[in-house]
Structure formats: structure tokens, C-alpha cells
Design an enzyme around this catalytic site. Structure first.
Site, PDB file in Angstrom:
ATOM      1  N   GLU A  87       0.833  -1.200   0.000  1.00 32.16           N
ATOM      2  CA  GLU A  87       0.000   0.000   0.000  1.00 32.16           C
ATOM      3  C   GLU A  87       0.871   1.254   0.000  1.00 32.16           C
ATOM      4  OE1 GLU A  87      -3.463   1.013   3.079  1.00 32.16           O
ATOM      5  OE2 GLU A  87      -1.455   1.188   3.956  1.00 32.16           O
ATOM      6  N   ASP A 313     -10.009   1.729   5.745  1.00 37.27           N
ATOM      7  CA  ASP A 313      -9.970   1.564   4.294  1.00 37.27           C
ATOM      8  C   ASP A 313     -11.021   2.447   3.623  1.00 37.27           C
ATOM      9  OD1 ASP A 313      -7.978  -0.319   4.559  1.00 37.27           O
ATOM     10  OD2 ASP A 313      -8.994  -1.866   3.378  1.00 37.27           O
TER      11      ASP A 313
END
Length: 448
Positions: A87, A313
Site C-alpha cells: 500500500e 480503508d
């Protein structure tokens, strides 16, 4: 004199109205981007200085999350979790190519390729989603958003710097693209995702994009390939692949973009605009088994499945939809409605007090519903969500959007009173938001 004054008042009013009028064409077509800060009254020099300041906070300041290793490598660390993640590494590459920071980009890519990317075997081309900062893998499996960003950042690097400066960026992107297509493998014997789900035995299919729905998976293998994460949906990235990957799948990637946009319609609540962290491919909330528990104070109650609320998220969704709006504008009518819907909900909670986790209907989670971070289980007014909700202002026409932009501009990224501080996730989302709102998050065309 009176006529001049009236003219000036009308001119200012007209300019103000234009500032709150979302565009109907995107960067793929126009190669132009709004500097919403300037439109809303900030001075261009102040905006550029602020953007550089926020960049330095992430890459060069005392609370930086970017670290160089020797002469050729570098990594971005999730400081509070003591690791490097695909990420953050792929985010860092996207930021670096947008800022023209080739050395940072190349260092992050070399570290990713050396320590994270599988060079052979059933996972060839995929990346281990988490490594210790010395490169030791914490897990072999991939988290699909990493591959999504790696491919797009590499294609932009190819467009910006060419492929003959030591790294063939396009070839690296094409290799990943070829590897993420469905292929058969035999998994090691182990339980399903998070210790739940059926045992994974016998031949299986591995794929980043679900073949039936053409939607991105949560993970490309195991239980995680059976559902998706709304925050992984960035349709405009597929448009980039369609234009410049030269992998023979241009029409397929365009179809993925269309289906990803349609999914987001289903995955966001019709009133609040909020979305669950994980969803079925039809957009319905995924009942996740990762966090089983009992309601707080009800120890005799039956054990319940873990909740799946709007939280960490999920924060990325408004900013991702804004990105697709800015670049493609292919779904601008719905995107404008969505932007105002989620801002209206958060505004109703208090522009300076909305919290960072909600049930999708807008009610507050309680007890073990609150997902912990950094050793704390607490609802906060997190700068990460302040940032992404402000980025949504590029889609909005209502006056509230300026208050969200002002809130981001004035927000201080510093530890909370109890000591909690997230330099990594909050810091990266804050930087992305400043890039969006200053017109510095762009489609990079060849030769630019």
C-alpha cells in the site's frame, strides 16, 4: 464610480459561482486540473508552499515515513506497525512520479522488486503485502490494491521518463499485468482468510480481477478473492492501462472501468454515502468473520460475526471517486451527487467533530465494533478522513465544500492528547488530498 463598483461586485459573485461549479470534462480529455484552493481564495504561492511542506512532512521531515537504504533502495514504513506495505510503497511511487522525484521512485521500486515481488513460483509477479523494514516477509500473499497502484505508477513513469534510464518501467508494468490474469495454482494447506472460511486444498485459480464480475479482489487468492474492498476501486486507473499498457487488453480494461463505477453506485449508502470496508461483488455488505465478539457489557449474549463498518480503508473511497471524476468525468452526474451526499452526512456530524468510524447507516459503532489502531480502540476526528472528505470538494457545488477545504488547510497533523499519532496512513492521505485540491494529481501523458 457606482457603475464600476457594481461591476466589480458582479464579477466577484460570478467568479465565486464558477468556483463551485464542477467540471464536466476530465483530464484525459482536457489535460487541465482545478486548483480548488486558489478558486476558494488561497494565494497560489501559499498553495505551492503548503503542498511542498506536506510532501516534506512525508518524505523528509522529522516525522517522515520514507527511509533510504544505501545508494539505490528506499522504503515507506507504517511506523506504528513496524513494517513496509505494498500500500505505502506503491502510494509512494505514485506520489514520486507526480512530483517528478525520479530517485525516490526508483528506490521504492527497487526495494519492492527485491524484497516484495515474487520472481518465480505460483505467485510470480505478485507482491508480498507486508515486510519487515529489513526486507523479511511477514506474509507471502498480496493485497490487490498494491498491484493496482504499482502498475499505474510504472506506466506513468514510462510516460514521464521513458524506459532507457536503468529501469524499463513499461516492461515491469506489463509483467505484472500478465501475472495477474487468472492462472491455476495449488495452495499450501491452510485455513481460509483470517483463520476463517473453508480449507483451501486442491487446484485453485489466482486472479487480481474476478473473472465473472471484472471487479478487483480483496486478495488474489484464498478466501479474499471471493469479495472486494470498495476502496480498491479506482476506475480511472484501468483507463490508464487501456491507453498505455500495450498488453492487448485495452477493451477489457475499459470494461473493468465501467463495471467498477457501477459497483460503487451499489456499495455506497443511498442516504449517508458511506460504504462498508468490504463488500460482496454485488455491492452488498460483506459479513466478515475476522472480529468475532460479544456486545460490550453483554458477556452472556451469543457470539456475533464481526462488523464491517465505514472505517480506515473506507476513508479512501471519496478521494478515489474524486480521482476518477477529475481524470475521466465519465460518471460525473452520479459522482457530484455522491460527493455532496457524503459531505452532507459528515457536516451533520460537525465539520470539526465527525468521527472516523460509522455504521453505514450513519449511526455510531460501539464497543468491539470499533476497530483498533496503534494499540488504541477509540473514535477520533482523524486527519485522514478530514483529508479525503475535503478532496471530494472537487465534485461538489454546495457551499459546504469550502468548509471542508478550509478544515484540511487548517488541520494540524500532530499527536492526539493520548499520544496516538499516525504519520503513515494519515500522512499519505493528507498529501494525496493536497495534490487533488491543488491540481497536482494528474494523468501523465507520454513525454510530459
Amino acid at each position: 464610480m457606482k457603475k464600476v463598483l457594481i461591476f466589480l461586485i458582479l464579477a466577484v459573485a460570478s467568479a465565486s459561482a464558477r468556483s463551485y461549479t464542477p467540471w464536466t470534462k476530465g483530464g484525459f480529455e482536457t489535460r487541465q486540473y482545478r486548483n480548488l484552493f486558489v478558486e476558494m481564495g488561497y494565494q497560489p504561492t501559499d498553495v505551492e508552499a503548503k503542498l511542498q511542506e506536506v510532501f516534506n512532512d512525508v518524505f523528509r521531515g522529522p516525522n517522515k515515513v520514507y527511509f533510504e537504504v544505501g545508494d539505490t533502495l528506499g522504503y515507506i514504513s507504517d511506523i506504528k506497525n513496524h513494517d513496509a506495505r505494498t500500500e505505502g510503497m506503491s502510494y509512494g511511487m505514485m506520489i514520486a512520479v507526480q512530483f517528478g522525484e525520479k530517485d525516490i521512485f526508483d528506490r521504492l521500486w527497487r526495494w519492492s522488486k527485491k524484497y516484495m515481488q515474487h520472481q518465480s513460483g505460483s505467485r510470480e509477479g505478485y507482491f508480498a503485502w507486508s515486510c519487515k523494514t529489513d526486507g523479511t516477509r511477514n506474509a507471502d500473499g498480496a493485497a490487490s490494491d498494491g498491484e493496482l497502484y504499482y502498475i499505474t505508477a510504472l506506466l506513468f513513469a514510462s510516460n514521464r521518463w521513458g524506459n532507457d534510464t536503468g529501469i524499463n518501467y513499461k516492461a515491469e508494468a506489463q509483467h505484472i499485468l500478465n501475472c495477474i490474469m487468472p492462472r491455476e495454482y495449488t495452495p499450501e494447506a491452510r485455513p481460509g482468510f483470517g483463520g476463517f472460511g473453508p480449507q483451501q486444498t486442491g487446484p485453485q485459480k489466482m486472479f487480481l480481477i474476478d473473472p465473472e464480475t471484472q471487479l478487483i479482489t480483496f486478495t488474489p487468492d484464498g478466501f479474499g478473492q471471493r469479495f472486494t474492498d470498495p476502496s480498491y476501486h479506482i476506475p480511472a486507473f484501468y483507463e490508464v492501462w487501456a491507453l498505455w499498457a500495450d498488453d492487448g487488453r485495452s477493451d477489457y480494461w475499459k470494461e473493468c472501468a465501467v463495471k467498477s463505477r457501477a459497483f460503487l453506485h451499489k456499495a455506497t449508502h443511498p442516504v449517508t454515502g458511506l460504504n462498508a470496508d468490504n463488500c460482496q461483488y454485488d455491492g452488498s455488505e460483506m459479513q466478515m468473520p475476522r472480529f468475532p465478539g460479544r456486545p460490550q457489557g453483554q458477556q452472556n449474549a451469543p457470539r456475533r460475526m464481526g462488523n464491517n463498518n465505514f472505517r480506515y480503508d473506507s476513508w479512501r473511497v471519496p478521494m478515489n471517486i474524486a480521482l476518477d471524476y477529475e481524470w475521466s468525468c465519465a460518471d460525473h452526474e452520479w459522482q457530484q451527487q455522491y460527493g455532496e451526499k457524503i459531505q452532507n452526512f459528515l457536516y451533520s456530524q460537525g465539520i470539526d467533530t465527525f468521527v472516523d468510524q460509522y455504521r453505514v447507516d450513519g449511526t455510531l459503532p460501539e464497543g468491539d465494533e470499533i476497530l483498533p489502531a496503534g494499540g488504541f480502540r477509540k473514535l477520533r476526528h482523524s486527519i485522514g478522513l478530514v483529508a479525503t472528505s475535503a478532496a471530494a470538494s472537487v465534485m461538489c457545488s454546495h457551499e459546504k465544500s469550502k468548509e471542508f477545504v478550509d478544515a484540511l488547510w487548517n488541520a494540524r497533523h500532530e499527536p492526539f492528547e493520548d499520544g496516538y499519532f499516525d504519520a503513515y496512513y494519515d500522512g499519505l492521505l493528507r498529501l494525496f488530498a493536497f495534490m487533488h485540491l491543488s491540481g497536482h494529481y494528474r494523468v501523465i501523458f507520454p513525454g510530459e
